[in-house]
Design a protein around this motif. Structure first.
Motif, PDB file in Angstrom:
ATOM      1  N   VAL A   1     -84.232  10.862  29.563  1.00 58.89           N
ATOM      2  CA  VAL A   1     -82.229  10.381  30.878  1.00 58.89           C
ATOM      3  C   VAL A   1     -81.590  11.354  30.116  1.00 58.89           C
ATOM      4  O   VAL A   1     -79.950  10.724  30.874  1.00 58.89           O
ATOM      5  N   GLY A   2     -82.090  11.821  28.672  1.00 58.17           N
ATOM      6  CA  GLY A   2     -80.026  12.771  28.465  1.00 58.17           C
ATOM      7  C   GLY A   2     -81.082  14.440  29.604  1.00 58.17           C
ATOM      8  O   GLY A   2     -79.846  15.376  29.248  1.00 58.17           O
ATOM      9  N   ALA A   3     -81.804  14.159  30.620  1.00 59.67           N
ATOM     10  CA  ALA A   3     -81.295  15.513  31.412  1.00 59.67           C
ATOM     11  C   ALA A   3     -82.151  16.428  30.899  1.00 59.67           C
ATOM     12  O   ALA A   3     -81.551  17.801  31.287  1.00 59.67           O
ATOM     13  N   LEU A   4     -82.648  16.625  29.431  1.00 64.19           N
ATOM     14  CA  LEU A   4     -83.289  17.902  28.815  1.00 64.19           C
ATOM     15  C   LEU A   4     -84.604  17.777  28.914  1.00 64.19           C
ATOM     16  O   LEU A   4     -85.686  18.861  28.513  1.00 64.19           O
ATOM     17  N   ARG A   5     -85.187  16.981  29.990  1.00 65.27           N
ATOM     18  CA  ARG A   5     -86.976  17.282  30.470  1.00 65.27           C
ATOM     19  C   ARG A   5     -86.539  16.538  31.806  1.00 65.27           C
ATOM     20  O   ARG A   5     -86.116  15.866  32.591  1.00 65.27           O
ATOM     21  N   SER A   6     -87.697  17.215  32.869  1.00 62.93           N
ATOM     22  CA  SER A   6     -87.941  16.856  34.407  1.00 62.93           C
ATOM     23  C   SER A   6     -88.737  15.776  34.264  1.00 62.93           C
ATOM     24  O   SER A   6     -89.612  15.252  33.795  1.00 62.93           O
ATOM     25  N   VAL A   7     -87.837  14.841  35.179  1.00 62.84           N
ATOM     26  CA  VAL A   7     -88.372  14.013  36.054  1.00 62.84           C
ATOM     27  C   VAL A   7     -90.013  13.866  36.894  1.00 62.84           C
ATOM     28  O   VAL A   7     -90.114  14.551  37.772  1.00 62.84           O
ATOM     29  N   GLU A   8     -90.814  13.651  35.928  1.00 61.53           N
ATOM     30  CA  GLU A   8     -92.148  14.250  37.513  1.00 61.53           C
ATOM     31  C   GLU A   8     -92.492  13.282  38.005  1.00 61.53           C
ATOM     32  O   GLU A   8     -93.180  13.754  39.292  1.00 61.53           O
ATOM     33  N   GLU A   9     -91.985  11.842  37.844  1.00 58.54           N
ATOM     34  CA  GLU A   9     -92.738  10.947  38.597  1.00 58.54           C
ATOM     35  C   GLU A   9     -92.410   9.568  38.714  1.00 58.54           C
ATOM     36  O   GLU A   9     -91.835   9.048  37.202  1.00 58.54           O
ATOM     37  N   GLY A  10     -91.614   8.736  39.496  1.00 53.61           N
ATOM     38  CA  GLY A  10     -90.466   8.117  39.884  1.00 53.61           C
ATOM     39  C   GLY A  10     -88.849   8.313  39.870  1.00 53.61           C
ATOM     40  O   GLY A  10     -88.630   8.793  39.692  1.00 53.61           O
ATOM     41  N   SER A  11     -88.122   6.852  40.040  1.00 49.92           N
ATOM     42  CA  SER A  11     -87.052   6.616  39.736  1.00 49.92           C
ATOM     43  C   SER A  11     -86.134   6.795  38.595  1.00 49.92           C
ATOM     44  O   SER A  11     -87.050   5.881  38.077  1.00 49.92           O
ATOM     45  N   LEU A  12     -85.083   7.803  38.195  1.00 51.33           N
ATOM     46  CA  LEU A  12     -84.385   7.034  36.948  1.00 51.33           C
ATOM     47  C   LEU A  12     -83.062   8.197  37.637  1.00 51.33           C
ATOM     48  O   LEU A  12     -82.605   8.745  37.433  1.00 51.33           O
ATOM     49  N   LYS A  13     -81.903   7.332  37.597  1.00 49.95           N
ATOM     50  CA  LYS A  13     -81.084   6.716  37.659  1.00 49.95           C
ATOM     51  C   LYS A  13     -80.366   7.366  36.788  1.00 49.95           C
ATOM     52  O   LYS A  13     -79.612   6.037  35.744  1.00 49.95           O
ATOM     53  N   VAL A  14     -79.310   7.856  36.266  1.00 47.62           N
ATOM     54  CA  VAL A  14     -78.340   8.108  35.095  1.00 47.62           C
ATOM     55  C   VAL A  14     -76.624   8.217  34.925  1.00 47.62           C
ATOM     56  O   VAL A  14     -77.195   9.485  35.688  1.00 47.62           O
ATOM     57  N   LEU A  15     -76.001   7.275  35.029  1.00 50.41           N
ATOM     58  CA  LEU A  15     -74.515   7.726  34.826  1.00 50.41           C
ATOM     59  C   LEU A  15     -74.220   7.979  36.745  1.00 50.41           C
ATOM     60  O   LEU A  15     -73.711   8.921  37.157  1.00 50.41           O
ATOM     61  N   GLY A  16     -75.181   7.787  37.032  1.00 48.62           N
ATOM     62  CA  GLY A  16     -75.237   7.850  38.739  1.00 48.62           C
ATOM     63  C   GLY A  16     -75.674   8.706  39.779  1.00 48.62           C
ATOM     64  O   GLY A  16     -76.378   9.036  41.500  1.00 48.62           O
TER      65      GLY A  16
END
Ligand code: ADP
Ligand code: MG
Length: 238
Positions: free
Chosen positions: A59-74
């Motif tokens: 969530v903190g964008a400190l690690r890459s999202v590999e699979e699925g969707s993660l939307k933070v602050l738009g």
């Protein structure tokens, strides 16, 4: 990028995460669907090793999202660029268990630290740091050094520092772990009142069940999945 009032600050869809490669590969998050709303304090509870810190770093964008969707602050973080992740990180205040205060700086200087990057000039920065330290009950400790403070006071300095740049989202990983029960509850109450006032969102990872009563919403992560959790269920279990 400012979210509309109804858009959640965090929203995930079938979010997955694994560590390791080949035979050593182990899946930690098995498809999470959850949300965090502005103006609320959301707790994330779950056993040790269940992936709470992993989720927080995603969530903190400190690690890459590999699979699925993660939307933070738009911002969709899946497939995002480093520049986009950096823009998201700038809008987040991080609070961790080891509060990482700079030992050679006073309380007031520590809180001003992250404001150096902002556009406020020196006088405004100092006033803002003083106001925040007042708000966390440390107006009388401005010129003390971190090692002159108790654990609870240091954690409150870390909170004031995280709030100083006016983040839209606060991520806190076990922020009360080193505190006694009363200081832990004070810290959570403080975060709650500050976030409600500013309509920021707080996502707080804890396994301290005494904090449940101060939350607007609780999610529980177990076996790689996350579910809403009811406080009455929580008390029934303990
Ligand atoms: P929690 O914060 O809920 O205790 P973590 O997210 O720290 O859980 O860890 C979840 C699982 O992932 C644990 O089994 C942990 O050992 C493993 N893990 C965490 N970080 C890494 C990493 N960088 N590399 C490999 N495995 C990891
Ligand atoms: Mg953890």
């Amino acid at each position: 990028m400012t979210p509309t009032p109804r858009e959640p600050v965090i929203v995930t869809s079938d979010l997955r995460h694994s560590y390791g490669q080949g035979e050593l590969r182990s899946q930690i998050l098995h498809g999470l669907d959850f949300e965090v709303q502005a103006g609320e304090i959301t707790l994330l509870v779950g056993p040790s090793g269940s992936g709470k810190s992993t989720l927080l770093t995603l969530v903190g964008a400190l690690r890459s999202v590999e699979e699925g969707s993660l939307k933070v602050l738009g911002q969709e973080l899946y497939g995002s660029s480093e520049q986009q992740r950096m823009a998201v990180r700038r809008r987040i205040g991080f609070i961790f268990q080891s509060h990482n205060l700079v030992a050679s700086l006073t309380v007031l200087q520590n809180v001003q630290l992250l404001l150096q990057l902002s556009e406020a000039h020196g006088g405004q920065r100092e006033q803002r740091a003083r106001d925040l330290l007042e708000a966390v009950g440390l107006g009388h400790r401005l010129h003390h050094y971190p090692d002159e403070l108790s654990g609870g006071q240091r954690q409150r300095v870390a909170i004031a520092r995280a709030l100083a740049p006016e983040p839209d989202l606060i991520l806190a990983d076990e922020p009360t772990a080193s505190l006694d029960s009363q200081s832990g509850q004070d810290v959570v109450e403080l975060l709650g009142s500050l976030c409600r006032r500013r309509q920021s969102a707080v996502l707080l990872v804890t396994h301290d069940l005494r904090l449940l009563k101060d939350a607007d919403r609780i999610w529980r992560i177990e076996d790689g999945r996350v579910r809403p959790w009811q406080p009455d269920l929580a008390t029934a279990e303990h």
